[in-house]
Design a protein around this motif. Structure first.
Motif, PDB file in Angstrom:
ATOM      1  N   THR A 191       0.677  -1.115   0.177  1.00  0.00           N
ATOM      2  CA  THR A 191      -0.028   0.018  -0.118  1.00  0.00           C
ATOM      3  C   THR A 191       0.805   1.287  -0.075  1.00  0.00           C
ATOM      4  OG1 THR A 191      -0.211  -0.193   2.314  1.00  0.00           O
ATOM      5  CG2 THR A 191      -1.954  -1.097   1.139  1.00  0.00           C
ATOM      6  N   THR A 192       2.061   1.209   0.613  1.00  0.00           N
ATOM      7  CA  THR A 192       2.888   2.279   0.524  1.00  0.00           C
ATOM      8  C   THR A 192       3.841   2.376  -0.413  1.00  0.00           C
ATOM      9  OG1 THR A 192       4.507   1.427   2.240  1.00  0.00           O
ATOM     10  CG2 THR A 192       2.473   2.617   3.130  1.00  0.00           C
ATOM     11  N   PHE A 193       4.102   1.181  -0.900  1.00  0.00           N
ATOM     12  CA  PHE A 193       5.046   0.958  -1.880  1.00  0.00           C
ATOM     13  C   PHE A 193       6.507   1.022  -1.487  1.00  0.00           C
ATOM     14  CE2 PHE A 193       1.341   3.016  -4.361  1.00  0.00           C
ATOM     15  CZ  PHE A 193       0.614   1.719  -4.288  1.00  0.00           C
ATOM     16  N   LYS A 194       6.749   1.012  -0.209  1.00  0.00           N
ATOM     17  CA  LYS A 194       8.128   1.207   0.281  1.00  0.00           C
ATOM     18  C   LYS A 194       8.783   0.095   0.462  1.00  0.00           C
ATOM     19  CE  LYS A 194       7.573   5.589   1.299  1.00  0.00           C
ATOM     20  NZ  LYS A 194       8.243   6.609   0.501  1.00  0.00           N
ATOM     21  N   ILE A 195      10.063  -0.057  -0.082  1.00  0.00           N
ATOM     22  CA  ILE A 195      11.045  -1.303   0.237  1.00  0.00           C
ATOM     23  C   ILE A 195      11.037  -1.424   1.813  1.00  0.00           C
ATOM     24  CG2 ILE A 195      13.128  -2.422  -0.130  1.00  0.00           C
ATOM     25  CD1 ILE A 195      11.723  -2.239  -2.891  1.00  0.00           C
ATOM     26  N   LEU A 196      10.607  -2.697   2.208  1.00  0.00           N
ATOM     27  CA  LEU A 196      10.878  -2.919   3.621  1.00  0.00           C
ATOM     28  C   LEU A 196      12.183  -3.853   3.992  1.00  0.00           C
ATOM     29  CD1 LEU A 196       6.990  -4.069   4.182  1.00  0.00           C
ATOM     30  CD2 LEU A 196       8.160  -1.995   4.581  1.00  0.00           C
ATOM     31  N   SER A 197      12.427  -4.910   2.913  1.00  0.00           N
ATOM     32  CA  SER A 197      13.742  -5.654   3.616  1.00  0.00           C
ATOM     33  C   SER A 197      14.186  -6.121   2.374  1.00  0.00           C
ATOM     34  CB  SER A 197      13.391  -6.706   4.335  1.00  0.00           C
ATOM     35  OG  SER A 197      12.266  -7.216   4.183  1.00  0.00           O
ATOM     36  N   ARG A 198      15.255  -6.766   2.470  1.00  0.00           N
ATOM     37  CA  ARG A 198      16.165  -7.513   1.264  1.00  0.00           C
ATOM     38  C   ARG A 198      16.874  -8.525   1.874  1.00  0.00           C
ATOM     39  NH1 ARG A 198      16.479  -3.446  -2.736  1.00  0.00           N
ATOM     40  NH2 ARG A 198      17.205  -4.783  -4.389  1.00  0.00           N
ATOM     41  N   TYR A 199      16.235 -10.081   1.458  1.00  0.00           N
ATOM     42  CA  TYR A 199      16.935 -11.166   2.068  1.00  0.00           C
ATOM     43  C   TYR A 199      17.874 -11.958   1.197  1.00  0.00           C
ATOM     44  CZ  TYR A 199      12.579 -10.990   4.843  1.00  0.00           C
ATOM     45  OH  TYR A 199      11.743 -10.579   5.761  1.00  0.00           O
ATOM     46  N   LYS A 200      19.113 -11.719   1.370  1.00  0.00           N
ATOM     47  CA  LYS A 200      20.191 -12.423   0.591  1.00  0.00           C
ATOM     48  C   LYS A 200      20.278 -14.087   0.417  1.00  0.00           C
ATOM     49  CE  LYS A 200      23.818 -12.186  -2.064  1.00  0.00           C
ATOM     50  NZ  LYS A 200      23.549 -11.381  -3.245  1.00  0.00           N
ATOM     51  N   LEU A 201      19.798 -14.610  -0.725  1.00  0.00           N
ATOM     52  CA  LEU A 201      19.888 -16.160  -0.719  1.00  0.00           C
ATOM     53  C   LEU A 201      21.224 -16.643  -0.567  1.00  0.00           C
ATOM     54  CD1 LEU A 201      17.325 -16.042  -3.601  1.00  0.00           C
ATOM     55  CD2 LEU A 201      16.923 -16.221  -1.076  1.00  0.00           C
ATOM     56  N   ASN A 202      21.345 -17.425   0.301  1.00  0.00           N
ATOM     57  CA  ASN A 202      22.756 -18.363   0.521  1.00  0.00           C
ATOM     58  C   ASN A 202      22.555 -19.277  -0.267  1.00  0.00           C
ATOM     59  OD1 ASN A 202      23.642 -16.095   2.406  1.00  0.00           O
ATOM     60  ND2 ASN A 202      22.749 -16.809   3.771  1.00  0.00           N
ATOM     61  N   GLY A 203      23.629 -19.738  -1.072  1.00  0.00           N
ATOM     62  CA  GLY A 203      23.658 -20.962  -1.655  1.00  0.00           C
ATOM     63  C   GLY A 203      22.780 -20.968  -2.875  1.00  0.00           C
ATOM     64  N   GLY A 204      21.957 -19.972  -3.338  1.00  0.00           N
ATOM     65  CA  GLY A 204      21.106 -20.034  -4.487  1.00  0.00           C
ATOM     66  C   GLY A 204      21.396 -19.016  -5.682  1.00  0.00           C
ATOM     67  N   GLU A 205      21.644 -19.463  -6.738  1.00  0.00           N
ATOM     68  CA  GLU A 205      21.822 -18.604  -7.850  1.00  0.00           C
ATOM     69  C   GLU A 205      20.621 -18.431  -8.680  1.00  0.00           C
ATOM     70  OE1 GLU A 205      25.187 -20.948  -9.719  1.00  0.00           O
ATOM     71  OE2 GLU A 205      26.231 -20.890  -7.593  1.00  0.00           O
ATOM     72  N   ALA A 233       9.295 -15.829   5.718  1.00  0.00           N
ATOM     73  CA  ALA A 233       8.928 -14.706   5.118  1.00  0.00           C
ATOM     74  C   ALA A 233       9.092 -13.472   6.001  1.00  0.00           C
ATOM     75  CB  ALA A 233       7.572 -14.682   4.676  1.00  0.00           C
ATOM     76  N   LYS A 234       8.928 -13.726   7.311  1.00  0.00           N
ATOM     77  CA  LYS A 234       8.919 -12.486   8.157  1.00  0.00           C
ATOM     78  C   LYS A 234      10.237 -12.054   8.316  1.00  0.00           C
ATOM     79  CE  LYS A 234       4.673 -13.755  10.502  1.00  0.00           C
ATOM     80  NZ  LYS A 234       3.934 -14.517  11.838  1.00  0.00           N
ATOM     81  N   THR A 235      11.075 -12.846   8.471  1.00  0.00           N
ATOM     82  CA  THR A 235      12.533 -12.618   8.928  1.00  0.00           C
ATOM     83  C   THR A 235      13.531 -12.586   8.001  1.00  0.00           C
ATOM     84  OG1 THR A 235      12.908 -14.917   9.939  1.00  0.00           O
ATOM     85  CG2 THR A 235      11.909 -12.980  11.378  1.00  0.00           C
ATOM     86  N   GLY A 236      13.109 -13.725   6.887  1.00  0.00           N
ATOM     87  CA  GLY A 236      14.491 -13.712   5.920  1.00  0.00           C
ATOM     88  C   GLY A 236      15.334 -15.068   6.451  1.00  0.00           C
ATOM     89  N   ARG A 237      15.018 -15.466   7.530  1.00  0.00           N
ATOM     90  CA  ARG A 237      15.808 -16.750   8.048  1.00  0.00           C
ATOM     91  C   ARG A 237      15.856 -17.698   6.989  1.00  0.00           C
ATOM     92  NH1 ARG A 237      14.518 -21.157  11.119  1.00  0.00           N
ATOM     93  NH2 ARG A 237      12.560 -20.487  11.530  1.00  0.00           N
ATOM     94  N   GLN A 238      16.938 -18.310   6.646  1.00  0.00           N
ATOM     95  CA  GLN A 238      16.927 -19.405   5.576  1.00  0.00           C
ATOM     96  C   GLN A 238      16.979 -20.786   6.373  1.00  0.00           C
ATOM     97  OE1 GLN A 238      19.239 -18.588   2.086  1.00  0.00           O
ATOM     98  NE2 GLN A 238      19.967 -20.704   2.153  1.00  0.00           N
ATOM     99  N   ILE A 239      15.694 -21.536   6.324  1.00  0.00           N
ATOM    100  CA  ILE A 239      15.342 -22.662   6.792  1.00  0.00           C
ATOM    101  C   ILE A 239      15.987 -23.851   6.425  1.00  0.00           C
ATOM    102  CG2 ILE A 239      13.624 -24.315   7.749  1.00  0.00           C
ATOM    103  CD1 ILE A 239      11.894 -21.763   7.680  1.00  0.00           C
ATOM    104  N   THR A 240      16.071 -24.129   5.014  1.00  0.00           N
ATOM    105  CA  THR A 240      16.672 -25.430   4.559  1.00  0.00           C
ATOM    106  C   THR A 240      16.932 -25.119   2.992  1.00  0.00           C
ATOM    107  OG1 THR A 240      16.743 -27.516   4.308  1.00  0.00           O
ATOM    108  CG2 THR A 240      14.687 -26.489   3.958  1.00  0.00           C
ATOM    109  N   SER A 241      17.915 -25.876   2.267  1.00  0.00           N
ATOM    110  CA  SER A 241      18.077 -25.898   0.979  1.00  0.00           C
ATOM    111  C   SER A 241      17.728 -27.546   0.665  1.00  0.00           C
ATOM    112  CB  SER A 241      19.466 -25.171   0.748  1.00  0.00           C
ATOM    113  OG  SER A 241      19.808 -25.742  -0.697  1.00  0.00           O
TER     114      SER A 241
END
Length: 334
Positions: A191-205, A233-241
């Motif tokens: 609704t505000t169109f603001k960037i809230l967070s960026r989650y870096k993907l570890n081990g994903g290309e 989705a809430k924290t960006g914590r990577q659970i598994t690959s």
């Protein structure tokens, strides 16, 4: 206390093993032939009208998802990639990559209503049921266009800092999108169109397809190096690959069956079961056909649809040539 914890861990391990051993029962049910030529990308299900919309070259083919019968064609969608279904507005939107536009059409009649100018090379798109807006991800201009279906005007353009691929909504006001060239997921407010967070993907290309389990707040992103990463989705914590097949460009999540399906261009689907919000297992590899790299889910029947074609045998190191007139939709289910 230690014995109790050991018992819980042991039972959880048994549960995960049993899910991995239990097959989905999914297989190729039908092949729906479509008599037209050209490449393909995304496809979308219109649950209300029982239609399946398929991007195909410079047009969108429409078939009845229950019978496979052709119900229409939307022409002049040059370089079409995605189709957003805005059922509450009785409208659909195609992303036309070559012209930087979206074609607006009536879901009941398939007639074209208008054209909307968006960013450069619009690609993936979807209708957000929370904000009631159409979200369009533009590959070359590296941004998202937000369309209001009431007016068919672009309300905002959101710079994303990289090349966007597929996106999803959590149904509560947050939009998530894969950024292919930077290897991350960007989250912005619907609704505000603001960037809230960026989650870096570890081990994903080069992430492409993205799905979400709204109930457990889990993101499923599929990557070019043959892995599916699962994040909070809430924290960006990577659970598994987890390993998937080669050439994946799409993933869907069935909230009833608690299963994520990655469509692998090599000719397989990887079915990954959500045992708990913290435990995921590869349940089965389902055979499809070569080239079937994108996927759509029928939430009612739980069937999966994948576009592909027949190919000539590869010679040398070159890509196999597509056989003219062989375009088809694979229907996978029990």
């Amino acid at each position: 206390m230690k014995n109790t914890l050991f018992t819980i861990a042991f039972l959880t391990g048994l549960s995960a093993t049993s899910f991995a051993q239990q097959k989905t029962g999914f297989h190729l049910i039908q092949t729906h032939k479509i008599q037209s030529d050209g490449g393909w990308d995304y496809l979308s299900v219109d649950q209300k009208n029982n239609n399946l919309y398929i991007s195909h070259g410079n047009q969108v083919n429409i078939i009845n998802k229950n019978t496979g019968d052709s119900t229409g064609v939307i022409h002049n969608t040059s370089g079409v990639h995605g189709i957003a279904i805005a059922s509450s507005f009785e409208k659909g939107y195609t992303t036309n990559g070559r012209t930087g536009t979206c074609t607006v059409f009536d879901l009941s009649t398939s007639s074209v209503i208008g054209q909307i100018t968006v960013g450069l090379n619009p690609d993936a798109t979807f209708f957000d049921d929370f904000s009631k807006k159409v979200i369009v991800f533009n590959g070359k201009s590296m941004d998202a266009s937000i369309i209001d279906p009431q007016t068919d005007k672009v309300l905002a353009t959101i710079p994303l800092g990289g090349k966007p691929e597929a996106g999803v909504s959590d149904g509560k006001g947050k939009i998530y999108v894969n950024i292919e060239d930077t290897g991350e997921i960007v989250c912005f407010d619907a609704t505000t169109f603001k960037i809230l967070s960026r989650y870096k993907l570890n081990g994903g290309e080069e992430p492409s397809g993205l799905a979400i389990d709204r109930a457990s707040s889990r993101l499923f992103t599929v990557c070019a190096n043959r892995v599916m990463l699962i994040l909070d989705a809430k924290t960006g914590r990577q659970i598994t690959s987890l390993p998937i097949g080669d050439g994946c460009d799409g993933v869907v999540f069935d909230p009833i069956l608690k299963t994520a399906y990655s469509s692998n261009g090599e000719g397989t689907i990887t079915a990954i079961k959500e045992v708990t919000a913290e435990k995921f297992v590869v349940q089965e590899t389902i055979v499809t056909k070569s080239g079937a790299r994108t996927i759509a889910l029928d939430a009612v029947t739980h069937h999966l649809f994948l576009p592909t074609a027949d190919f000539e045998k590869a010679t040398g190191t070159g890509r196999p040539k597509r056989i003219s007139g062989s375009f088809q939709i694979l229907e996978i289910g029990k």
